[in-house]
Design a protein around this motif. Structure first.
Motif, PDB file in Angstrom:
ATOM      1  N   LYS A 153       0.876  -1.170   0.000  1.00  0.00           N
ATOM      2  CA  LYS A 153       0.000   0.000   0.000  1.00  0.00           C
ATOM      3  C   LYS A 153       0.918   1.226   0.000  1.00  0.00           C
ATOM      4  CE  LYS A 153      -3.301  -2.455   2.890  1.00  0.00           C
ATOM      5  NZ  LYS A 153      -3.895  -2.477   4.231  1.00  0.00           N
ATOM      6  N   LYS A 154       0.970   1.907  -1.114  1.00  0.00           N
ATOM      7  CA  LYS A 154       1.886   3.040  -1.294  1.00  0.00           C
ATOM      8  C   LYS A 154       1.439   4.246  -0.466  1.00  0.00           C
ATOM      9  CE  LYS A 154       4.823   2.251  -4.200  1.00  0.00           C
ATOM     10  NZ  LYS A 154       6.141   1.813  -3.787  1.00  0.00           N
ATOM     11  N   ASP A 155       2.418   4.909   0.169  1.00  0.00           N
ATOM     12  CA  ASP A 155       2.161   6.118   0.962  1.00  0.00           C
ATOM     13  C   ASP A 155       0.991   5.937   1.927  1.00  0.00           C
ATOM     14  OD1 ASP A 155       4.230   7.344  -0.343  1.00  0.00           O
ATOM     15  OD2 ASP A 155       2.963   8.608  -1.605  1.00  0.00           O
ATOM     16  N   TRP A 156       0.909   4.795   2.569  1.00  0.00           N
ATOM     17  CA  TRP A 156      -0.237   4.408   3.385  1.00  0.00           C
ATOM     18  C   TRP A 156      -0.214   5.021   4.781  1.00  0.00           C
ATOM     19  CZ3 TRP A 156      -4.442   2.441   1.418  1.00  0.00           C
ATOM     20  CH2 TRP A 156      -5.396   1.867   2.241  1.00  0.00           C
ATOM     21  N   ILE A 157       0.970   5.225   5.325  1.00  0.00           N
ATOM     22  CA  ILE A 157       1.112   5.674   6.713  1.00  0.00           C
ATOM     23  C   ILE A 157       1.706   7.080   6.718  1.00  0.00           C
ATOM     24  CG2 ILE A 157       2.198   5.198   8.945  1.00  0.00           C
ATOM     25  CD1 ILE A 157       2.335   2.221   7.999  1.00  0.00           C
ATOM     26  N   THR A 158       0.999   7.994   7.357  1.00  0.00           N
ATOM     27  CA  THR A 158       1.480   9.364   7.496  1.00  0.00           C
ATOM     28  C   THR A 158       2.428   9.437   8.688  1.00  0.00           C
ATOM     29  OG1 THR A 158      -0.627  10.192   6.667  1.00  0.00           O
ATOM     30  CG2 THR A 158       0.781  11.757   7.827  1.00  0.00           C
ATOM     31  N   THR A 159       3.571  10.051   8.485  1.00  0.00           N
ATOM     32  CA  THR A 159       4.529  10.259   9.572  1.00  0.00           C
ATOM     33  C   THR A 159       4.901  11.741   9.610  1.00  0.00           C
ATOM     34  OG1 THR A 159       6.547   9.989   8.262  1.00  0.00           O
ATOM     35  CG2 THR A 159       5.512   7.968   9.078  1.00  0.00           C
ATOM     36  N   GLN A 160       5.647  12.116  10.605  1.00  0.00           N
ATOM     37  CA  GLN A 160       6.114  13.501  10.679  1.00  0.00           C
ATOM     38  C   GLN A 160       7.044  13.847   9.523  1.00  0.00           C
ATOM     39  OE1 GLN A 160       7.660  13.598  14.732  1.00  0.00           O
ATOM     40  NE2 GLN A 160       5.902  14.852  15.330  1.00  0.00           N
ATOM     41  N   ASP A 161       7.667  12.831   8.941  1.00  0.00           N
ATOM     42  CA  ASP A 161       8.611  13.041   7.846  1.00  0.00           C
ATOM     43  C   ASP A 161       7.990  12.826   6.462  1.00  0.00           C
ATOM     44  OD1 ASP A 161      10.654  13.503   9.726  1.00  0.00           O
ATOM     45  OD2 ASP A 161      10.987  11.337   9.924  1.00  0.00           O
ATOM     46  N   GLY A 162       6.704  12.564   6.408  1.00  0.00           N
ATOM     47  CA  GLY A 162       6.046  12.317   5.130  1.00  0.00           C
ATOM     48  C   GLY A 162       5.216  11.056   5.186  1.00  0.00           C
ATOM     49  N   TYR A 163       5.348  10.222   4.172  1.00  0.00           N
ATOM     50  CA  TYR A 163       4.566   8.997   4.073  1.00  0.00           C
ATOM     51  C   TYR A 163       5.494   7.798   3.953  1.00  0.00           C
ATOM     52  CZ  TYR A 163       0.685  12.102   3.058  1.00  0.00           C
ATOM     53  OH  TYR A 163      -0.250  13.088   3.134  1.00  0.00           O
ATOM     54  N   LYS A 164       4.957   6.653   4.368  1.00  0.00           N
ATOM     55  CA  LYS A 164       5.686   5.409   4.142  1.00  0.00           C
ATOM     56  C   LYS A 164       4.714   4.341   3.687  1.00  0.00           C
ATOM     57  CE  LYS A 164       7.147   5.078   8.547  1.00  0.00           C
ATOM     58  NZ  LYS A 164       7.750   4.531   9.762  1.00  0.00           N
ATOM     59  N   ASP A 165       5.264   3.374   3.004  1.00  0.00           N
ATOM     60  CA  ASP A 165       4.468   2.266   2.492  1.00  0.00           C
ATOM     61  C   ASP A 165       4.163   1.276   3.603  1.00  0.00           C
ATOM     62  OD1 ASP A 165       4.884   3.466   0.037  1.00  0.00           O
ATOM     63  OD2 ASP A 165       6.370   1.999  -0.635  1.00  0.00           O
TER      64      ASP A 165
END
Length: 176
Positions: A153-165
């Motif tokens: 799942k691309k860009d699935w998790i929002t973090t303080q540094d952006g998104y992660k899969d």
């Protein structure tokens, strides 16, 4: 017979005696990303949850069990979530609360027990887990127990540094 114990750990229902442990676990900001939590939980909210934790998985569509070490001390939890009895599947997640208790085999032993319970007792066809791309310890754990990566799942998790899969792992019950 349902077996929820092995040489390393046992799984048991969580109850009101576990209030402080669950409160600490749920309010640990370092773990929020894994459970997709954004805010802390009050002791009242956790107490109410624990008072209802005995409800049947077929009713509430989830199951949380405490992971206890050989000395019967609770060290973590393992969950079945999004339980779908029609399609015979559920998500599974595991967390060991203290870093000092990790990498000692508890999560592996607990996940083995939960897989057996889900497949043999609940007669599920599959289990799945969503794991952040950089959670190498969890990816290794699930792969060790024959879960296979089946999607991203691309860009699935929002973090303080952006998104992660987020990687989707599945384990299909070959017995059914």
């Amino acid at each position: 017979m349902v077996k929820l114990k092995n040489d390393m750990c046992s799984l048991r229902a969580v109850d009101t005696d576990d209030l402080e442990f669950i409160y600490e676990l749920e309010n640990n900001p370092a773990l929020w990303e894994f459970g997709h939590t954004l805010t802390p939980y009050s002791k009242l909210t956790i107490r109410e949850y624990l008072e209802n934790a005995h409800r049947d998985i077929y009713e509430v569509k989830q199951l949380r069990l405490g992971i206890c070490n050989a000395q019967n001390q609770i060290k973590g939890v393992i969950d079945l979530y999004d339980f779908d009895p029609y399609h015979k599947r559920a998500g599974v997640g595991v967390v060991i609360n203290q870093e000092s208790d990790r990498a000692k085999g508890l999560a592996t032993a607990a996940l083995e027990l939960m897989v057996d319970y889900a497949f043999d007792h609940l007669r599920l066809h599959q289990l799945y887990a969503g794991i952040a791309q950089d959670n190498y310890a969890s990816r290794k754990l699930f792969e060790k127990l024959r879960f296979r990566e089946s999607g991203i799942k691309k860009d699935w998790i929002t973090t303080q540094d952006g998104y992660k899969d987020e990687y989707l792992y599945q384990l299909i019950n070959e017995k059914l």
